[in-house]
Design a protein around this motif. Structure first.
Motif, PDB file in Angstrom:
ATOM      1  N   VAL A 146       0.847  -1.200   0.000  1.00  0.00           N
ATOM      2  CA  VAL A 146       0.000   0.000   0.000  1.00  0.00           C
ATOM      3  C   VAL A 146       0.882   1.250   0.000  1.00  0.00           C
ATOM      4  N   PRO A 147       0.658   2.168  -0.962  1.00  0.00           N
ATOM      5  CA  PRO A 147       1.514   3.360  -1.023  1.00  0.00           C
ATOM      6  C   PRO A 147       1.072   4.449  -0.045  1.00  0.00           C
TER       7      PRO A 147
ATOM      8  N   GLY B  95      -6.332  16.855  -5.667  1.00  0.00           N
ATOM      9  CA  GLY B  95      -5.393  16.171  -6.556  1.00  0.00           C
ATOM     10  C   GLY B  95      -4.867  14.840  -6.052  1.00  0.00           C
ATOM     11  N   ARG B  96      -5.640  14.149  -5.249  1.00  0.00           N
ATOM     12  CA  ARG B  96      -5.225  12.847  -4.741  1.00  0.00           C
ATOM     13  C   ARG B  96      -6.326  11.816  -4.987  1.00  0.00           C
TER      14      ARG B  96
ATOM     15  N   THR C 202      -1.673  10.117  -3.404  1.00  0.00           N
ATOM     16  CA  THR C 202      -2.683   9.269  -2.771  1.00  0.00           C
ATOM     17  C   THR C 202      -3.047   9.794  -1.390  1.00  0.00           C
ATOM     18  N   LEU C 203      -4.182   9.313  -0.888  1.00  0.00           N
ATOM     19  CA  LEU C 203      -4.539   9.521   0.506  1.00  0.00           C
ATOM     20  C   LEU C 203      -4.733   8.124   1.102  1.00  0.00           C
ATOM     21  N   THR C 204      -3.922   7.797   2.084  1.00  0.00           N
ATOM     22  CA  THR C 204      -3.956   6.459   2.662  1.00  0.00           C
ATOM     23  C   THR C 204      -4.568   6.520   4.049  1.00  0.00           C
TER      24      THR C 204
ATOM     25  N   VAL D 245      -5.463  20.199   3.737  1.00  0.00           N
ATOM     26  CA  VAL D 245      -4.152  20.859   3.889  1.00  0.00           C
ATOM     27  C   VAL D 245      -3.076  20.138   3.099  1.00  0.00           C
ATOM     28  N   GLY D 246      -3.379  18.895   2.688  1.00  0.00           N
ATOM     29  CA  GLY D 246      -2.412  18.169   1.865  1.00  0.00           C
ATOM     30  C   GLY D 246      -1.751  16.978   2.538  1.00  0.00           C
ATOM     31  N   ALA D 247      -2.353  16.459   3.603  1.00  0.00           N
ATOM     32  CA  ALA D 247      -1.760  15.297   4.272  1.00  0.00           C
ATOM     33  C   ALA D 247      -1.748  14.097   3.321  1.00  0.00           C
ATOM     34  N   ASP D 248      -0.754  13.219   3.502  1.00  0.00           N
ATOM     35  CA  ASP D 248      -0.639  12.026   2.664  1.00  0.00           C
ATOM     36  C   ASP D 248      -1.465  10.862   3.211  1.00  0.00           C
TER      37      ASP D 248
END
Lengths: 338, 338, 338, 338
Positions: free
Chosen positions: B88-89, B334-335, B94-96, B290-293
């Motif tokens: 899993v990336p 954009g994810r 992406t948003l994981t 806010v852009g968290a991964d």
């Protein structure tokens, strides 16, 4: 414990709280106020915590009114304790100075530092062989070789040794050299380490985490005490605040507050609190005056050559002032130098 | 590095600084100002640190202008990294979602929680078998039995497992069960543990200490990276401030700041940040925006029965809202959901 | 209110508390616990405060369980309010952008900034004529001349004006030019000023003090409301913490927390929170996603020439991104651009 | 000032910084390091601030290395100042006790409190007629009637009067009764008020804001000094931190730090710092020992009847201990009671 119900809580919500408490063997007393209903609980807090009362409908807030520690509390042990380290007392009536280099660097440096420590009034020697450093590129200490140096200097000077341990796996090894084990601020909530030092059979110096509340600090001490070791000395060393003029902010009030909550001795580290050499002397005076049971002071024979925290180590020229203070100030507050 | 001289520093003081820097193989450039003289140093900062320039006469302040970490810095690795956990990336694009119970309590509870996690959009399962708790009287976890449960639930659900490790001595054992090792906030500066997880051959989830600066957090990651492990994910989980309405204060700005300083992915824990169930949904939205991964979320099949942090676990009824958010909001920034 | 008795409190101590409460017309319910006795009070908190119960023998702690504000509380006004400024709504359902230069410097700069503000999606213009600055040597603003410029720019662009007032003595004068009066963070507990703006007949934008708790912030709003003015908008703008990577730490959780406690609209200032231009865009996204009712953004036609806070003003090139966000993100969270 | 260039800054970026500085009449010295280029600026900082160097391409950070205050700085006035209030000195060599009730409530209560103050060793009387309170529902003071009471008690006891002013519009009126004007913590950055007291012709007691850095505190003093009034005494009264055991955290280190940066006297308020009666005595001792120039202590003839902060006022029975401390401790640190 007190359960505060939300303004819109229904009688059924209140009943559910009462029922939950009773099912856990506790008693619940309801006070219906104009804007809030509160429920006072009587019984064992540990049982109530498992109820997750905060999850019940209509519950606004759950307030614990008892302290979360027992063995280290003055409620269960009213007299303040005296801890002995290699025969040296730390506790009420005395002022005990622990001094030495931040890091053990060599036999010569450590011996010279120990003599400085003694001339400053110290009866215990501190020195780090394992150094927890913020950056992995900073000096990390000599490890066991440093402990051997400390043991040699103890033999030479007669000063019992206080040294830091940072890994549960090396506690026994460190304890075989040390008279007192130090748990550093960054490890105050390293519970595996607290349990290990609790079982090691040596007194423990527990530094306050730089963002730990006094209650969390005493709870950390409770972890040690639970393993059967009540020879614990608490060390206030500054907390993290917004102020940047000092490395940390010495929480001088923490000394009397902790002494009222706990029977354990409380000492102060005036060196790390400020992180500035020019503050060590005034903070030493303040610590004694506020009622601290001891001091932990960095000294180095040649601060500008120190491999660790050289900016705060006291050079020989300043030692005399400390020696003078610890000789004259303690009697004014009813103590004598240990 | 920049050395700021005190207003009363003499030319000889300035010369001593310059000489000291040159003796360490560096270069020194002097700017004499109206009220201050400053000396700019060129060379290796590690060499300069050993000089203790702050100890020299006439020196007011030493300011480090470079960052104290290298391997995790974007200066040395401009592209943001993607870390893979059991395939899993986690990273840009992406948003994981990592979700599961705060503590593993039983096979049934863990399996149910894993299914809730999956329905919330999670592709990784979290669950604690070793729980670092402020009070020794709070629930401490099932230990290795809990790890076995996690492994069984992974087999059943296909979700890779993220679990906390609290003792260097048990890292290898925990790593034999886990797909990712979590280092908790209280252990962020437990350097022995950081080094152990750096050598364990598994990706690491490094939570920010609740009073750690972003720079200290990245320096902690550097300890792990130094042991050869760059598969590190950073997790912002709230910092300690004066505000008491929330358990911690989610430092939402830390996400873009850390992403600019480091190439490592940064995720957010909206459950522990606020410590309040009613904040999980809005903080989840804020974290994605806010852009968290990724996200780390507490879910429990029956929060009021939870043995740990029940007040913040999301029950089934709230899971749908999270599922909806993680399906619809990531594309706006954009994810896509991992 | 709850009174917690000390472990050693005597029955007579408890009786004294009960008697004191009854003498003030209240009721007292006693719960005797194993380690603590607590007394729950029913009646008017204001009456109880005058009793100084904390001074009575055997009292350990007095805990207030109701909130210290009424008019601004949702307990007394369940629906969230919509405030109108020159006809522009701020409240649930909409996202209102207030933008403009930190300081009014000239007619040209202000007009250009207003046009930038409008192109960023703003429906209200902000601009400071009176600037409270930490140093007396920093730019202090144009004073009334700046207000005249704002009025002219309003006439030209149709944008209602929000501007700061710093002195009770000039509130009426400022109110004669402004559509909304701003009380800055440093003045949040300037009670004379709060009372003056409460009587001025204009809506008020109340910034949170950078070290104010949410409860103190709402108590400050209560001062304004007490004078008959409930047209108050709360603005979260970052709090002071130990983190130095950002000027302040945006307390994003404060938005939902304040919205649950109070019916007043809550907006966010993403410019002053971080104090860094590169954070304005991500914090703007986070603020909208968390559910803020509006934004307060610094824009300047030529940031490197700005006389105040130039480092955080958004230049023309970044405005397009804000415009895009405020057009696309609000609908995802159930709002439309005001 | 030092400008730190980002790692990717181009030579043209560096040239632009140098050019900008030179255009403002300054000099720029460039040090090109391995990972960072820094530019040292020589010239007038005020000129450089208007350049917004932080906005230029390739600039990472702008660091100010001089202090933002002049008139109150020891750099411009090396000897520490003695301020006289109604003939009573505050400054090096003496310890001055200012004591009295938090709020003036009646002629009898104020007179009794003044006598208690005198018996505690006070040579100045404090008492508030205008009380800035967090909640509008708390007691707000007697206003001008309270000032008249203070004046009468001064006539009766000979103790000069220190009292708080909260509104620029009433400074002259308050100054007509008071010997020293107090600016409270919440108003430390109320710049209109600072300017008004700077022009009022009376000495000023400036409390530190509870979240103000020492540098901001001295900048606030500079606002007063700029109006021609250098008769300023600084008062440390605790800062806001995460610790909740005390109302505020007394920043004892701030005393020597402020005394090194500024020539103004620095006193300590042990009553408001802790907000707990049981801490007043130990904090008084600490304050004297650290080198404070004076103390500000709450006393009340009947604390349980106090209308303001009754929990921290010292009753008659504790006054003797203060009297003993201020008689015996100052000589140990080279001072005598004023």
């Amino acid at each position: 414990m007190v359960v505060v119900m939300a303004p819109g809580a229904t009688p059924a919500d209140v009943d559910a709280v009462v029922g939950s408490v009773r099912s856990a063997g506790g008693q619940a007393f309801v006070s219906r106020g104009l804007s809030r209903t509160i429920v006072g609980l009587v019984g064992d807090v540990a049982d109530f915590e498992a109820l997750n009362l905060g999850s019940l409908p209509g519950v606004l807030q759950v307030i614990r009114v008892s302290v979360p520690f027992k063995l280290v509390s003055r409620e269960h042990h009213a007299d303040r304790s005296v801890i002995r380290v290699g025969g040296v007392p730390i506790g009420p009536g005395t002022l005990t100075v622990i001094a030495g280099p931040c890091a053990v660097e060599s036999p010569e440096q450590t011996l010279k530092a120990a003599r400085l420590a003694r001339s400053a009034g110290a009866s215990l020697l501190r020195g780090g062989a394992f150094k927890p450093r913020t950056s992995p590129y900073s000096y990390q200490g000599l490890g066991e070789a440093g402990l051997r140096i400390l043991a040699e200097v103890r033999a030479e000077t007669g000063l019992p040794v206080v040294t830091e341990v940072i890994d549960p796996g090396s506690v026994d090894m460190v304890a075989s050299y040390a008279d007192m084990l130090q748990v550093g601020a960054r490890n105050m909530q390293n519970f595996a380490l607290l349990q290990a030092v609790g079982s090691a059979g040596k007194p423990v110096l527990l530094k306050r985490g730089f963002s730990a509340t006094i209650e969390e600090w005493l709870s950390a001490a409770e972890y040690i005490a639970q393993r059967g070791n009540l020879d614990i000395v608490l060390c206030e060393r500054g907390i993290r605040t917004f102020e940047t003029a000092t490395r940390n902010t010495l929480d001088i009030s923490a000394v009397p507050v902790a002494q009222r909550l706990s029977h354990l001795p409380v000492i102060v580290d005036p060196s790390h609190s400020g992180g500035r050499r020019d503050l060590v002397v005034p903070l030493t005076r303040a610590a004694i005056a506020v009622g601290a049971d001891g001091l932990l002071i960095d000294v180095h024979p040649e601060p500008k050559m120190a491999l660790c925290d050289g900016d705060q180590a006291l050079p020989e020229s300043d030692i005399r002032e400390i020696a003078d203070i610890v000789a004259t100030l303690p009697p004014v507050v009813g103590r004598e130098l240990a």
